[in-house]
Design an enzyme around this catalytic site. Structure first.
Site, short mmCIF file in Angstrom:
data_model
loop_
_atom_site.label_atom_id
_atom_site.label_comp_id
_atom_site.label_asym_id
_atom_site.label_seq_id
_atom_site.Cartn_x
_atom_site.Cartn_y
_atom_site.Cartn_z
N GLY A 41 62.25 25.82 18.47
CA GLY A 41 63.03 25.23 17.85
C GLY A 41 63.03 25.58 16.53
O GLY A 41 62.13 25.00 15.63
N GLU B 199 55.46 37.70 17.53
CA GLU B 199 56.89 37.78 17.90
C GLU B 199 57.47 39.00 17.73
O GLU B 199 58.02 39.54 18.41
CB GLU B 199 57.65 36.52 17.52
CG GLU B 199 59.25 36.37 17.75
CD GLU B 199 60.00 35.33 17.18
OE1 GLU B 199 61.18 35.31 17.42
OE2 GLU B 199 59.20 34.58 16.96
#
Length: 370
Positions: A126, A246
């Site tokens: 999110g 990431e």
């Protein structure tokens, strides 16, 4: 561990993954596809990886096997090369677990990490919001402190696999932007149960009719106080660290590998072979960069600049694979069409997710100047 012993250990891991992939392929249980780490989810496949100890591989016992990030790189390269259905567990394994290990309380570790490692807990991110673009510091989702925790209100968008997720990582503002000196301040990270009252998930369907993205709304969603990840108000520094996990992995290089393999296996157009050779050479360099990032992570560092460089160069490589395949199709290599179509459909997100190209260049430039 000696270099020879390490190489043997890494090779054993690769063989273990190849055995699993070969078994599933022979049974027709998955079709290789580009961008599998976001678009191809199969919980049963993730659970088979978990049963072999291949999720949470780098985490210390009792949560994982305590292996190196180089070992995880060997596993993830094999999975991505095969276009395997890994999207269900990918986010939890790649960044949520390591973030909880670095910043989470003992209670949070014991509550969440076993579920990720077993593929029982599936995470979505999110972060992005409808009006924030690539500027994470512009998030408007609010977290208001109440007696026993926080209440979340706001919206997140382009939330991959939110419709499958059991949990969400949420970046929210705990101090209003007009009460801080810089908008990067006053942000906090939360671990949220997706079955909490007040959460609604709306599909965003792509051009093929496939549901991959979602919009997630939070309407006064209660989050217990112990589900804060790290320190209240210190979310920005923590999320920048997480982006090293990431951005610097092989998924920023190998999203179109199944297409590249298909091109190389069928390319009989002499004038395109030099371009294919250059792509292979670039891939070797990018794999080495991924390995260097893994080594930095093993040293306890957060290599933000190297990760941004990997993502920037890797995205360019992935797009060039598409260009080669397009020209191969134009030259008459017709049986590339399914692989090309799947990769082309995923390609608009390559240069946006995890940070747009101009954001990455800014990170690289600022750290070089510093």
């Amino acid at each position: 561990m000696s270099a020879k012993t390490q190489d043997r250990s890494l090779n054993d891991l690769r063989l273990d993954v190849r055995e699993l992939i070969a078994s599933w392929r022979s049974e027709g249980r998955f079709v290789p596809r580009s961008d599998a780490w976001l678009r191809s989810a199969d919980v049963e496949f993730s659970k088979e990886l978990a049963a072999r100890g291949l999720i949470g591989l780098t985490w210390p016992q009792p949560f994982g096997r305590g292996a190196s990030n180089l070992a995880r790189l060997a596993v993830t390269e094999e999975l991505l090369r095969a276009g395997a259905p890994v999207a269900a567990h990918w986010v939890g394994d790649r960044q949520i677990g390591p973030a909880i290990l670095r910043h989470g309380t003992i209670r949070l570790r014991e509550e969440i990490l076993p579920g990720i490692a077993s593929a029982d807990f599936l995470f979505c991110l999110g972060m992005s919001e409808p009006e924030a673009g690539s500027d994470l510091a512009a998030v408007r989702t609010r977290a208001v402190q109440v007696a026993d925790g926080f209440e979340l209100t706001g919206r997140k968008i382009w939330t991959s696999n939110a419709h499958r997720a059991t949990h969400a990582y949420v970046l929210a503002r705990t101090t209003p932007v007009d009460e801080v000196d810089r908008k990067h301040q006053g942000l906090t990270e939360f671990i949220v149960d997706m079955n909490s009252p007040g959460i609604s998930v709306t599909p965003i369907v792509d051009l093929s009719g496939e549901r991959h993205f979602n919009e997630v709304a939070f309407d006064r969603v209660h989050v217990p106080a112990h589900r804060v990840l790290g320190e209240v108000g210190d979310g920005w520094s923590q999320v920048m660290e997480q982006l090293s996990f990431e951005r610097g992995g092989p998924e920023r290089v190998l999203s179109t590998y199944p297409l590249l393999a298909a091109v190389l296996g069928r390319l009989d157009v002499p004038e395109l072979r030099p371009r294919a050779g250059r792509l292979i050479a670039r891939l070797a360099v990018l794999r080495q960069l991924c390995a260097q990032i893994a080594e930095r992570l093993d040293a306890g560092e957060a290599p933000g600049q190297e990760a941004a460089t990997c993502k920037y160069l890797g995205n360019a490589f992935e797009q060039d694979v598409l260009d080669l395949a397009r020209d191969a199709l134009a030259a008459g290599v017709e049986d590339l069409r399914p692989e090309f179509g799947a990769a082309l459909l995923a390609s608009p997100g390559f240069t946006i997710r995890g940070g747009a190209a101009d954001v990455l260049l800014s990170i690289i430039t600022k750290q070089e100047l510093a």
